[in-house]
Structures are given as structure tokens and as C-alpha cells.
Design a protein around this motif. Structure first.
Motif, PDB file in Angstrom:
ATOM      1  N   ARG A  87      15.962 -40.673 -13.513  1.00 13.88           N
ATOM      2  CA  ARG A  87      15.630 -39.098 -13.880  1.00 13.88           C
ATOM      3  C   ARG A  87      17.448 -38.123 -13.831  1.00 13.88           C
ATOM      4  O   ARG A  87      17.936 -36.998 -14.553  1.00 13.88           O
ATOM      5  N   LEU A  88      18.165 -38.955 -12.635  1.00 19.66           N
ATOM      6  CA  LEU A  88      19.321 -38.179 -12.704  1.00 19.66           C
ATOM      7  C   LEU A  88      20.742 -39.015 -13.627  1.00 19.66           C
ATOM      8  O   LEU A  88      21.160 -37.998 -13.743  1.00 19.66           O
ATOM      9  N   ASP A  89      20.393 -39.530 -14.013  1.00 23.35           N
ATOM     10  CA  ASP A  89      21.727 -40.632 -14.675  1.00 23.35           C
ATOM     11  C   ASP A  89      21.007 -39.343 -16.167  1.00 23.35           C
ATOM     12  O   ASP A  89      22.084 -39.105 -17.068  1.00 23.35           O
ATOM     13  N   LYS A  90      19.817 -39.111 -16.572  1.00 21.86           N
ATOM     14  CA  LYS A  90      19.101 -38.831 -18.045  1.00 21.86           C
ATOM     15  C   LYS A  90      19.612 -37.300 -17.729  1.00 21.86           C
ATOM     16  O   LYS A  90      20.344 -36.849 -18.406  1.00 21.86           O
ATOM     17  N   SER A  91      19.628 -36.326 -17.096  1.00 22.21           N
ATOM     18  CA  SER A  91      19.557 -34.390 -16.594  1.00 22.21           C
ATOM     19  C   SER A  91      20.604 -34.440 -15.978  1.00 22.21           C
ATOM     20  O   SER A  91      21.289 -34.458 -14.687  1.00 22.21           O
ATOM     21  N   ARG A  92      21.834 -34.015 -16.880  1.00 20.86           N
ATOM     22  CA  ARG A  92      22.616 -33.317 -16.394  1.00 20.86           C
ATOM     23  C   ARG A  92      22.615 -31.894 -14.910  1.00 20.86           C
ATOM     24  O   ARG A  92      22.641 -31.815 -14.094  1.00 20.86           O
ATOM     25  N   THR A  93      21.578 -31.567 -15.484  1.00 21.91           N
ATOM     26  CA  THR A  93      21.390 -30.437 -15.413  1.00 21.91           C
ATOM     27  C   THR A  93      20.771 -30.338 -13.532  1.00 21.91           C
ATOM     28  O   THR A  93      20.901 -29.880 -12.037  1.00 21.91           O
ATOM     29  N   LEU A  94      19.344 -31.405 -12.933  1.00 22.20           N
ATOM     30  CA  LEU A  94      19.134 -31.756 -12.117  1.00 22.20           C
ATOM     31  C   LEU A  94      20.140 -32.215 -11.183  1.00 22.20           C
ATOM     32  O   LEU A  94      20.267 -32.119 -10.271  1.00 22.20           O
ATOM     33  N   LYS A  95      21.022 -33.080 -11.691  1.00 13.77           N
ATOM     34  CA  LYS A  95      22.385 -34.549 -11.133  1.00 13.77           C
ATOM     35  C   LYS A  95      23.061 -32.814 -10.487  1.00 13.77           C
ATOM     36  O   LYS A  95      23.574 -32.368  -9.024  1.00 13.77           O
ATOM     37  N   LEU A  96      23.165 -31.395 -11.160  1.00 14.57           N
ATOM     38  CA  LEU A  96      24.064 -30.032 -10.300  1.00 14.57           C
ATOM     39  C   LEU A  96      23.296 -29.587  -9.855  1.00 14.57           C
ATOM     40  O   LEU A  96      23.387 -28.833  -8.807  1.00 14.57           O
ATOM     41  N   PHE A  97      22.008 -29.231  -9.740  1.00 19.48           N
ATOM     42  CA  PHE A  97      21.177 -28.809  -9.015  1.00 19.48           C
ATOM     43  C   PHE A  97      20.237 -29.002  -7.611  1.00 19.48           C
ATOM     44  O   PHE A  97      20.139 -28.955  -6.780  1.00 19.48           O
ATOM     45  N   MET A  98      20.976 -30.688  -7.704  1.00 20.82           N
ATOM     46  CA  MET A  98      21.531 -31.698  -6.285  1.00 20.82           C
ATOM     47  C   MET A  98      21.916 -31.313  -5.409  1.00 20.82           C
ATOM     48  O   MET A  98      21.490 -30.947  -3.844  1.00 20.82           O
ATOM     49  N   ASP A  99      23.209 -30.392  -6.064  1.00 23.00           N
ATOM     50  CA  ASP A  99      23.863 -30.262  -4.998  1.00 23.00           C
ATOM     51  C   ASP A  99      24.870 -28.853  -4.783  1.00 23.00           C
ATOM     52  O   ASP A  99      25.903 -28.663  -3.976  1.00 23.00           O
ATOM     53  N   ILE A 100      24.527 -27.977  -5.683  1.00 24.58           N
ATOM     54  CA  ILE A 100      25.191 -27.013  -5.850  1.00 24.58           C
ATOM     55  C   ILE A 100      24.254 -25.790  -5.117  1.00 24.58           C
ATOM     56  O   ILE A 100      24.981 -24.996  -4.469  1.00 24.58           O
ATOM     57  N   CYS A 101      22.878 -26.118  -4.718  1.00 21.69           N
ATOM     58  CA  CYS A 101      22.171 -24.533  -3.637  1.00 21.69           C
ATOM     59  C   CYS A 101      23.132 -24.340  -2.372  1.00 21.69           C
ATOM     60  O   CYS A 101      24.017 -25.976  -1.433  1.00 21.69           O
ATOM     61  N   VAL A 102      23.189 -22.802  -2.561  1.00 27.07           N
ATOM     62  CA  VAL A 102      24.613 -23.189  -1.002  1.00 27.07           C
ATOM     63  C   VAL A 102      22.956 -22.408   0.252  1.00 27.07           C
ATOM     64  O   VAL A 102      23.328 -21.793   1.061  1.00 27.07           O
ATOM     65  N   ARG A 103      21.802 -22.861  -0.284  1.00 23.17           N
ATOM     66  CA  ARG A 103      20.767 -21.301   0.718  1.00 23.17           C
ATOM     67  C   ARG A 103      21.282 -20.704   1.487  1.00 23.17           C
ATOM     68  O   ARG A 103      20.806 -20.629   2.208  1.00 23.17           O
ATOM     69  N   CYS A 104      21.587 -19.739   0.414  1.00 23.17           N
ATOM     70  CA  CYS A 104      21.157 -18.078   0.457  1.00 23.17           C
ATOM     71  C   CYS A 104      20.304 -17.605   0.894  1.00 23.17           C
ATOM     72  O   CYS A 104      20.283 -16.544   1.524  1.00 23.17           O
ATOM     73  N   GLY A 105      19.296 -18.144   0.561  1.00 24.93           N
ATOM     74  CA  GLY A 105      17.386 -17.537   0.327  1.00 24.93           C
ATOM     75  C   GLY A 105      17.707 -16.077  -0.001  1.00 24.93           C
ATOM     76  O   GLY A 105      16.769 -15.548  -0.207  1.00 24.93           O
ATOM     77  N   ALA A 106      18.163 -16.603  -1.466  1.00 22.10           N
ATOM     78  CA  ALA A 106      17.629 -14.782  -2.363  1.00 22.10           C
ATOM     79  C   ALA A 106      16.751 -15.356  -3.582  1.00 22.10           C
ATOM     80  O   ALA A 106      15.747 -14.215  -3.718  1.00 22.10           O
ATOM     81  N   CYS A 107      15.825 -16.828  -2.950  1.00 24.03           N
ATOM     82  CA  CYS A 107      14.710 -17.018  -2.932  1.00 24.03           C
ATOM     83  C   CYS A 107      13.909 -16.923  -2.714  1.00 24.03           C
ATOM     84  O   CYS A 107      12.430 -16.583  -3.350  1.00 24.03           O
ATOM     85  N   ALA A 108      13.929 -16.465  -1.496  1.00 22.10           N
ATOM     86  CA  ALA A 108      13.244 -16.528  -0.342  1.00 22.10           C
ATOM     87  C   ALA A 108      11.492 -16.252  -0.894  1.00 22.10           C
ATOM     88  O   ALA A 108      10.898 -16.470  -0.874  1.00 22.10           O
ATOM     89  N   ASP A 109      11.881 -14.366  -0.628  1.00 23.62           N
ATOM     90  CA  ASP A 109      10.335 -13.875  -1.006  1.00 23.62           C
ATOM     91  C   ASP A 109      10.588 -13.150  -1.987  1.00 23.62           C
ATOM     92  O   ASP A 109      10.173 -12.737  -2.240  1.00 23.62           O
ATOM     93  N   LYS A 110      10.776 -14.514  -3.122  1.00 25.46           N
ATOM     94  CA  LYS A 110      10.325 -13.679  -4.753  1.00 25.46           C
ATOM     95  C   LYS A 110       9.666 -14.448  -4.870  1.00 25.46           C
ATOM     96  O   LYS A 110       8.706 -14.691  -6.333  1.00 25.46           O
ATOM     97  N   CYS A 111       9.300 -15.810  -4.227  1.00 28.54           N
ATOM     98  CA  CYS A 111       8.172 -16.975  -4.573  1.00 28.54           C
ATOM     99  C   CYS A 111       6.432 -16.558  -4.569  1.00 28.54           C
ATOM    100  O   CYS A 111       5.947 -15.510  -3.437  1.00 28.54           O
ATOM    101  N   HIS A 112       5.672 -16.195  -5.408  1.00 32.71           N
ATOM    102  CA  HIS A 112       4.036 -15.733  -5.076  1.00 32.71           C
ATOM    103  C   HIS A 112       3.587 -16.584  -3.709  1.00 32.71           C
ATOM    104  O   HIS A 112       3.014 -16.176  -2.738  1.00 32.71           O
TER     105      HIS A 112
END
Length: 542
Positions: A87-112
Motif C-alpha cells: 500500500r505504501l508503494d501504491k499511495s504517494r500520500t501515505l508514504k509522505l504522511f509516514m515521514d512528514i509529521c513533526v508531532r506539533c500537536g495542532a491536531c490533538a484537541d480537534k478530535c471529538h
């Protein structure tokens, strides 16, 4: 509704105290090493063996998440690692998402789900780390050498249990992605995680049984064509009893101009049936040349909660039926994931529907250029166009007992950018409309908390926790404006929000947009109207 795990006040205090459902709840506990805690109320029932067999899915068996041994295939680890590589070979976005996150936490309190459970693993960043850590530990050189120091870990049966719990505590609503500075789509991790779990036969029945039913009979509920037709005709009888108007829907009629497809919840579920009655009144009012298929009798696409292949297959049946019937284009009802699939995935999976015509309204002449490829128009934009051109006779005072607010359904709103059309319609059919707080609507809308195939009764505690942010926003406008109605344009939302409102904001009805349109339509030759489509007195205040 099924009994919630605790009384409303107790659950509200638990959320306000930020009681954590994190395993052990020990401050400083290493999340990478913690074990998943399976307990009643926080998991959905697994798919039945016969359902997996019908779908030709692997490892059909009888098992329970509460079992110590989940009876995974002998080569389960190989299946996961190879599946992840593929699936990583098929999806360029997934491959990018695997490595790009800097764990800034901007998403943390946005999830219900994080807001409702206090569980750190429900932070989108950590939910994604459940997969990323395995990717690093099993597929990267640094992870294999340095292990935890490189953010990697080893794939174990405990990880599979953790994936099962937390990838089913995500509704793929994508609210987190709105706030991510890198645009990471955490829903892609959830979809990938569920897809990998399917390789082991670790899945939930509330998703796969509707998929199986849809393959077999054309709709999620497994209703056969003759019964589908009978139910629609019974709704037409109800319309005549209430309004005196005889509507005459046709079925499987070749040569009709338009094929109308809506979720089966509009045909069989309360309150969706009133939305279906609104559609039929509208189509009669404008003299629309349409037909309904008893074979492609489901707009919803639970394949989108399962795999791209299944999503493609279920989406394709609507277009195969449109081609068979020889219609010009498709008009789609109030659904959520149907529209995400059509709007975001169809061209990649199924290809442009070149055998259909670019949709043009037969009533106003408007060319829906946004549907040039999909050949499918959303009912909200279709109706908004009718109102804009003065083609409908509307009396909003017939909804004078309604004081409405509007819930932006995640898929039409965030996935399609459909913000204004439903509001335009709503403001023309009701006299009293009030918006919820700005940070809870439009692209920032809170999810119903039960989408993505999670609206099942055994999951009620997590559902009520996850839906709390949306319910809190409804309570806000109820307190300030005496709002008594929550309108929406999604069949799953109509089902799940009804339960949520009964629990958190009692006395708040949930309606589809076109139920309110049906109430407001002034029909030639109609009876005097003193009740709405639910046969509630329009002069009676709640």
C-alpha cells in the motif's frame, strides 16, 4: 436507544474532569509499551464468519475481542508487513504522511474522540503513530537498528488489538486535517489500518454486513427489490393521507431523464423516511422526469470504510444501473459517504462517467459544471438552484413550530465544500434559523461521533463521548435561542444524531433538509395543511 453506560450527568462530569480511558491512566506511562484495554462499551462486535465467507474475506471464524487469543492466521505478521509495503508503494500520500509529521500537536484537541475520552491514543497524531511506529520499526533501517530511539516498535499481537480498538475510534471525519500545518490526512491512516486488519479477518460486523447486503441485494439493509418498491409506495400513500397529493414514483423505468439514488436509510429508517417524502413531494411539484432503481437501491458506500476495491465496486453499481436505464444523469439524495466517494475518489477508481450527459436542470436550465465528470448532482444544490430561480412555491410558516440549527455533515462539508447551498435552502423553508458557534460548523464542523460504520449499540459509551462536542454546540443554541431542531444532509447523521440528542439534548428533533422542504411546499390541489410530514401540529410549540 440502547442503554448508555452511565447516566448523562455522570458521563458529562467524567468528560469535564478529563478522566482518561488510557490504559491504567498512569501519569508518564509509556504509550508505546501500554497494552490495549478491551472492555464492554469500547469495541464493536467482530464480523460474523458467514459474512466474511460471502465476501470471500480471509480467516472467517467465531471470536470475540475479549478473548486472549484472536485466532490470527499463522503468517499474520507477514501478511501485515507485506500489505503495508504494497500500500505504501501504491499511495504517494501515505508514504509522505509516514515521514512528514513533526508531532506539533495542532491536531490533538480537534478530535471529538480525544475530547470525549481523554485518551491520548485518540489524539490524531498518536493514532497515526500506532501505524508509523510499526512502519519505522519494521520497514526502516533506523527503526530496525535503534528501535524506540527512532520511534519504532515491533509488530506483536498486542499491536493488532490496539489497532482494532483505535482505528475504530476514528470516524474518518478529517477535522484534524483542517488544522494540520502539513495537511496530513489522519483518516488515511485509519483507512489503511482497517484495510490491513481485514487481511487477518479482524474487522467489525456493522461495516461488513452492510457491504455484504449491498453486494447481494443492492442496499445495506438487505431489502429485496419488491420490498423496496412496496415501502416507497407506502410512503407515497402516507403523503396522500397527509396532503391529499398523489405522487407516483416510477421504478426501473428506461428512458427517464434522471436516475434518483438516495441512502436506504431514507426508505426504511426514522427519521429518514420523512426526508424521502420530502423528495417525492418536491419532484411532483416540479414535474421531474425521474425514476428509482430497485437494484442500485443504496447511495451510501460502506466500502469506503473497508477498502478502495470495495469502495469502487459499490460505487460502480450506481453507474452500471444508470447506463442500463439510459438516463441522462444522476440526482443524489442526502448522504455523506456517497458524496465523498463520488466527489473525491470516483475518477481515480471508476473513471469519468462519459456515457452520461453533463447534468442540466430540466426546470431552470442551469448547467452543473461541477458535475461534468461524475454526472451526479447533490439534491441540496439542485433544490437551491430551483429556489434561486423562483421555481418553488414555499410557505416557511408551515415550519413555524421549527426553530432550527444546521449540522454540517463531515463528508459534504469538509470533503465537498458544500456549506452555503443547504443553508440557502433552509433559510427559505423555515422562519427561525440559528447557527452554532463558528468553530463548530462549516469546515470546522464537529462529527456526529458515530460515522464510519460505528453507529452500533454495543459501542454506545464511546459514541456518546465522541458525540459530546457536537451535542455541546447544539445545547449552546438551544439555551440561547430555544432551538428545537437539528437539520442535516446525511442519512447516518440523522440516525446517529437522533440518539445523541436523546441522550445529551433531550427534546431536540433531528431532520433531513428535504423533510423541511416538503413541509413548506405549497402544492396545487392540496388539503389544508395543519400538520407536518410527521403529522405533528404546526401550531404546537415544543
Amino acid at each position: 436507544m440502547a442503554d448508555a453506560p452511565m447516566k448523562k450527568d455522570e458521563l458529562a462530569k467524567s468528560i469535564q474532569r478529563k478522566d482518561s480511558l488510557f490504559p491504567g491512566g498512569v501519569e508518564g506511562e509509556d504509550w508505546l509499551g501500554s497494552k490495549a484495554q478491551v472492555r464492554p462499551g469500547n469495541f464493536c462486535y467482530p464480523a460474523k464468519a458467514e459474512v466474511l465467507e460471502r465476501l470471500n474475506f480471509p480467516n472467517p471464524r467465531k471470536w470475540s475481542p475479549e478473548d486472549e487469543d484472536w485466532n490470527l492466521p499463522e503468517n499474520w505478521k507477514e501478511l501485515i508487513i507485506n500489505g503495508l509495503k504494497e500500500r505504501l508503494d501504491k499511495s504517494r500520500t501515505l508514504k509522505l504522511f509516514m515521514d512528514i509529521c513533526v508531532r506539533c500537536g495542532a491536531c490533538a484537541d480537534k478530535c471529538h474522540f480525544f475530547l470525549g475520552t481523554g485518551d491520548p491514543k485518540n489524539m490524531p497524531v498518536l493514532r497515526a503513530e500506532l501505524l508509523r511506529s510499526i512502519y519505522r520499526g519494521e520497514l526502516t533501517r533506523a527503526g530496525k537498528i535503534l528501535g524506540k530511539m527512532a520511534g519504532g516498535r515491533t509488530l506483536t499481537p498486542e499491536v493488532i488489538k490496539e489497532w482494532f480498538l483505535y482505528f475504530h475510534q476514528c470516524t474518518e471525519c478529517r477535522r484534524c486535517s483542517v488544522f494540520c500545518p502539513y495537511g496530513i490526512d489522519t483518516a488515511e491512516f485509519t483507512m489503511l489500518g482497517r484495510e490491513l486488519l481485514n487481511l487477518l479477518g479482524v474487522n467489525i460486523n456493522w461495516i461488513l454486513e452492510p457491504v455484504s447486503n449491498c453486494e447481494r441485494t443492492g442496499n445495506h439493509l438487505g431489502i429485496e427489490p419488491h420490498t423496496f418498491k412496496q415501502v416507497v409506495e407506502s410512503l407515497a400513500d402516507d403523503i396522500e393521507d397527509i396532503t391529499g397529493i398523489t405522487v407516483e414514483p416510477t421504478f426501473n423505468r428506461k428512458g427517464a431523464e434522471i436516475l434518483f439514488i438516495t441512502p436506504s436509510g431514507d426508505i426504511f429508517a426514522d427519521p429518514g423516511v420523512y426526508t424521502m417524502m420530502g423528495y417525492m413531494l418536491l419532484f411532483h411539484h416540479i414535474g421531474l422526469d425521474y425514476t428509482i432503481s430497485t437494484y442500485a437501491s443504496e447511495g451510501g458506500n460502506f466500502g469506503s470504510f473497508n477498502s478502495p476495491e470495495m469502495m469502487k465496486k459499490l460505487n460502480g453499481k450506481m453507474y452500471a444501473e444508470a447506463k442500463r436505464l439510459g438516463v441522462k444523469w444522476i440526482l443524489g439524495g442526502e448522504c455523506g459517504h456517497m458524496w465523498r466517494v463520488v466527489h473525491q475518489y470516483m475518477d481515480t477508481l471508476n473513471g469519468p462517467a462519459d456515457f452520461l450527459q453533463e447534468p442540466v436542470s430540466p426546470i431552470t436550465g442551469t448547467r452543473f459544471e461541477n458535475a461534468r465528470s461524475t454526472k451526479m448532482v447533490h439534491i441540496a444544490e439542485f433544490t437551491a438552484d430551483l429556489i434561486r430561480h423562483g421555481k418553488l412555491k414555499l410557505d416557511p410558516s408551515r415550519n413555524r413550530h421549527i426553530r432550527a440549527t444546521f449540522h454540517d455533515s463531515c463528508n459534504p462539508a469538509r470533503a465537498m465544500g458544500m456549506f452555503e447551498e443547504p443553508r440557502y435552502v433552509l433559510k427559505h423553508v423555515v422562519e427561525n434559523f440559528h447557527e452554532m458557534p463558528e468553530n463548530t460548523i462549516r469546515e470546522k464542523t464537529f462529527c456526529c461521533g458515530s460515522g464510519s460504520g460505528l453507529n452500533t449499540n454495543e459501542f454506545m459509551e464511546i459514541r456518546m463521548r465522541g458525540g459530546f462536542p457536537r451535542a455541546n454546540a447544539v445545547q449552546y443554541v438551544k439555551d440561547r435561542h430555544n432551538v428545537n431542531t437539528l437539520a442535516t444532509i446525511c442519512a447516518i447523521d440523522r440516525a446517529t444524531l437522533s440518539t445523541l440528542m436523546d441522550y445529551w439534548v433531550p427534546g431536540t428533533r433531528v431532520t433531513g433538509l428535504h423533510e423541511l422542504v416538503g413541509n413548506a411546499l405549497v402544492m396545487d390541489g392540496e388539503n389544508e395543511r395543519d400538520v407536518d410530514l410527521r403529522e405533528d401540529d404546526i401550531d404546537e410549540e415544543d
